[in-house]
Motif scaffolding. Structure first.
Motif, PDB file in Angstrom:
ATOM      1  N   SER A   9       0.855  -1.191   0.000  1.00 59.55           N
ATOM      2  CA  SER A   9       0.000   0.000   0.000  1.00 59.55           C
ATOM      3  C   SER A   9       0.887   1.236   0.000  1.00 59.55           C
ATOM      4  CB  SER A   9      -0.923   0.009   1.226  1.00 59.55           C
ATOM      5  OG  SER A   9      -0.159  -0.020   2.421  1.00 59.55           O
ATOM      6  N   GLU A  10       0.319   2.376  -0.292  1.00 56.38           N
ATOM      7  CA  GLU A  10       1.084   3.622  -0.311  1.00 56.38           C
ATOM      8  C   GLU A  10       1.614   3.947   1.080  1.00 56.38           C
ATOM      9  OE1 GLU A  10      -0.125   7.014  -2.741  1.00 56.38           O
ATOM     10  OE2 GLU A  10      -1.929   5.864  -3.244  1.00 56.38           O
ATOM     11  N   ASN A  11       2.793   4.566   1.127  1.00 52.13           N
ATOM     12  CA  ASN A  11       3.386   5.004   2.389  1.00 52.13           C
ATOM     13  C   ASN A  11       3.717   6.484   2.252  1.00 52.13           C
ATOM     14  OD1 ASN A  11       4.978   5.472   4.687  1.00 52.13           O
ATOM     15  ND2 ASN A  11       5.765   3.375   4.677  1.00 52.13           N
ATOM     16  N   LEU A  12       2.710   7.314   2.407  1.00 53.56           N
ATOM     17  CA  LEU A  12       2.852   8.745   2.149  1.00 53.56           C
ATOM     18  C   LEU A  12       3.834   9.414   3.099  1.00 53.56           C
ATOM     19  CD1 LEU A  12      -0.879   9.664   1.422  1.00 53.56           C
ATOM     20  CD2 LEU A  12       0.983   9.329  -0.224  1.00 53.56           C
ATOM     21  N   SER A  13       3.901   8.948   4.343  1.00 53.91           N
ATOM     22  CA  SER A  13       4.790   9.590   5.320  1.00 53.91           C
ATOM     23  C   SER A  13       6.250   9.464   4.911  1.00 53.91           C
ATOM     24  CB  SER A  13       4.576   8.975   6.705  1.00 53.91           C
ATOM     25  OG  SER A  13       4.879   7.587   6.699  1.00 53.91           O
ATOM     26  N   ARG A  14       6.621   8.332   4.328  1.00 53.10           N
ATOM     27  CA  ARG A  14       8.002   8.155   3.881  1.00 53.10           C
ATOM     28  C   ARG A  14       8.219   8.731   2.486  1.00 53.10           C
ATOM     29  NH1 ARG A  14       8.736   2.024   6.184  1.00 53.10           N
ATOM     30  NH2 ARG A  14       9.239   2.642   8.307  1.00 53.10           N
ATOM     31  N   ALA A  15       7.229   8.604   1.651  1.00 50.92           N
ATOM     32  CA  ALA A  15       7.393   8.995   0.248  1.00 50.92           C
ATOM     33  C   ALA A  15       7.448  10.506   0.050  1.00 50.92           C
ATOM     34  CB  ALA A  15       6.254   8.409  -0.576  1.00 50.92           C
TER      35      ALA A  15
END
Length: 322
Positions: A178-184
């Motif tokens: 799934s997307e990992n917006l905090s790291r990306a």
């Protein structure tokens, strides 16, 4: 009476000394005969185990009726039968985070070495073949401002992406469950499906855990999607990549090169990979610096102490009971 600890691999000598001051210690060693039988015998009355690199499951732990914890000097835990440990209420502890930056360094070393043909050109030079200006056969591929695809944007994947984004102005793509917006977000990284990542990336780094979903994640079909100038780096687990499919792709120059630190069977002693000039092969040394290995041993030791004192280890894989 002292609790009994089984040391099932080589560990830091200072940690071994500390263990011997506090516990009854038994060391498993191939020099002493059948390792599996040693484990079965040693764990009959063992309270804890510490080490790395051995498969531990119902077969060799069936007699371990009072075992409370296995403290692994590693991040990955695919060598351990987690379902069996849960059933027996045995804690499995590991050593995350302390090897993140060291392993990311190694991943980028492989990326750069494969891209610029470092290993093969080193051998070529030492063989006395550098007799005139180099030709196209010795050319590598550029890294700066290229597209870096990370499969698995966990702690290590993020650290690899940081090196590419901040150090080489690379465009970062990533694929996770799934997307990992905090790291990306800090890396301006774009989430995409696996096929899209493989098609668009100049460099693909595999940094996922080994599990049912990731086994043979990169096979013949996936390699066929990669660009002919692309480089594949695997610092995850060997079984994540279909080794024979990769050998075929490298032989036929479907991709430019590969950098490998992990293999389907380790230690790797005989392989067609050794015959290829477009692959860098390292002996599973992602965390192999003195400082990092010491930090891992220290953390594994602390995990063990916590469990044997009746407390859930800080870094436990299966926090099932108190």
């Amino acid at each position: 009476m002292k609790q009994k600890v089984v040391v099932f691999s080589q560990i830091d000598q200072s940690i071994l000394y500390q263990l011997e001051q506090q516990f009854q210690v038994v060391q498993i060693s191939p020099k002493l005969g059948d390792v599996q039988q040693q484990i079965i015998e040693a764990t009959r009355d063992a309270d804890g185990m510490i080490g790395a690199g051995r498969i531990l499951n119902a077969t060799n732990l069936s007699q371990a009726k009072q075992l409370k914890v296995i403290s692994s000097v590693s991040v990955g835990y695919d060598n351990y039968d987690l379902a069996y440990l849960n059933q027996q209420q045995i804690w499995l502890a590991h050593t995350p985070h302390v090897l993140t930056e060291t392993t990311a360094d190694l991943a980028f070393t492989l990326l750069m070495s494969a891209a610029r043909k470092v290993a093969s050109l080193d051998a070529w030079t030492k063989q006395g073949l550098w007799q005139r200006t180099v030709s196209e056969a010795q050319f590598g591929v550029d890294i700066y401002r290229k597209t870096l695809g990370i499969i698995g944007l966990g702690h290590i994947g993020e650290a690899i992406a940081r090196r590419g984004f901040h150090g080489f102005n690379m465009n970062v793509l990533y694929h996770n469950r799934s997307e990992n917006l905090s790291r990306a977000s800090a890396l301006n990284a774009t989430y995409c499906d696996l096929n899209n990542l493989l098609k668009r990336s100049d460099f693909v780094v595999v940094a996922v855990d080994l599990n049912a979903d990731s086994k043979a994640l990169i096979g013949e079909a996936e390699l066929a999607l990669m660009q002919s100038h692309a480089v594949l780096v695997n610092i995850a687990r060997g079984s994540v990549v279909d080794e024979q499919a990769l050998i075929h792709a490298l032989k036929n120059r479907q991709i430019f090169a590969a950098g490998l630190d992990v293999y389907a069977k380790e230690p790797l002693q005989h392989s067609e990979l050794f015959e290829l000039d477009n692959v860098v092969t390292l002996p599973h040394v992602g965390s192999a610096t003195a400082a990092t290995r010491k930090r891992m041993a220290d953390l594994a030791y602390q995990n063990l102490l916590e469990a044997l004192a009746g407390r859930q280890p800080t870094y436990v894989v299966n926090p099932l009971y108190q």
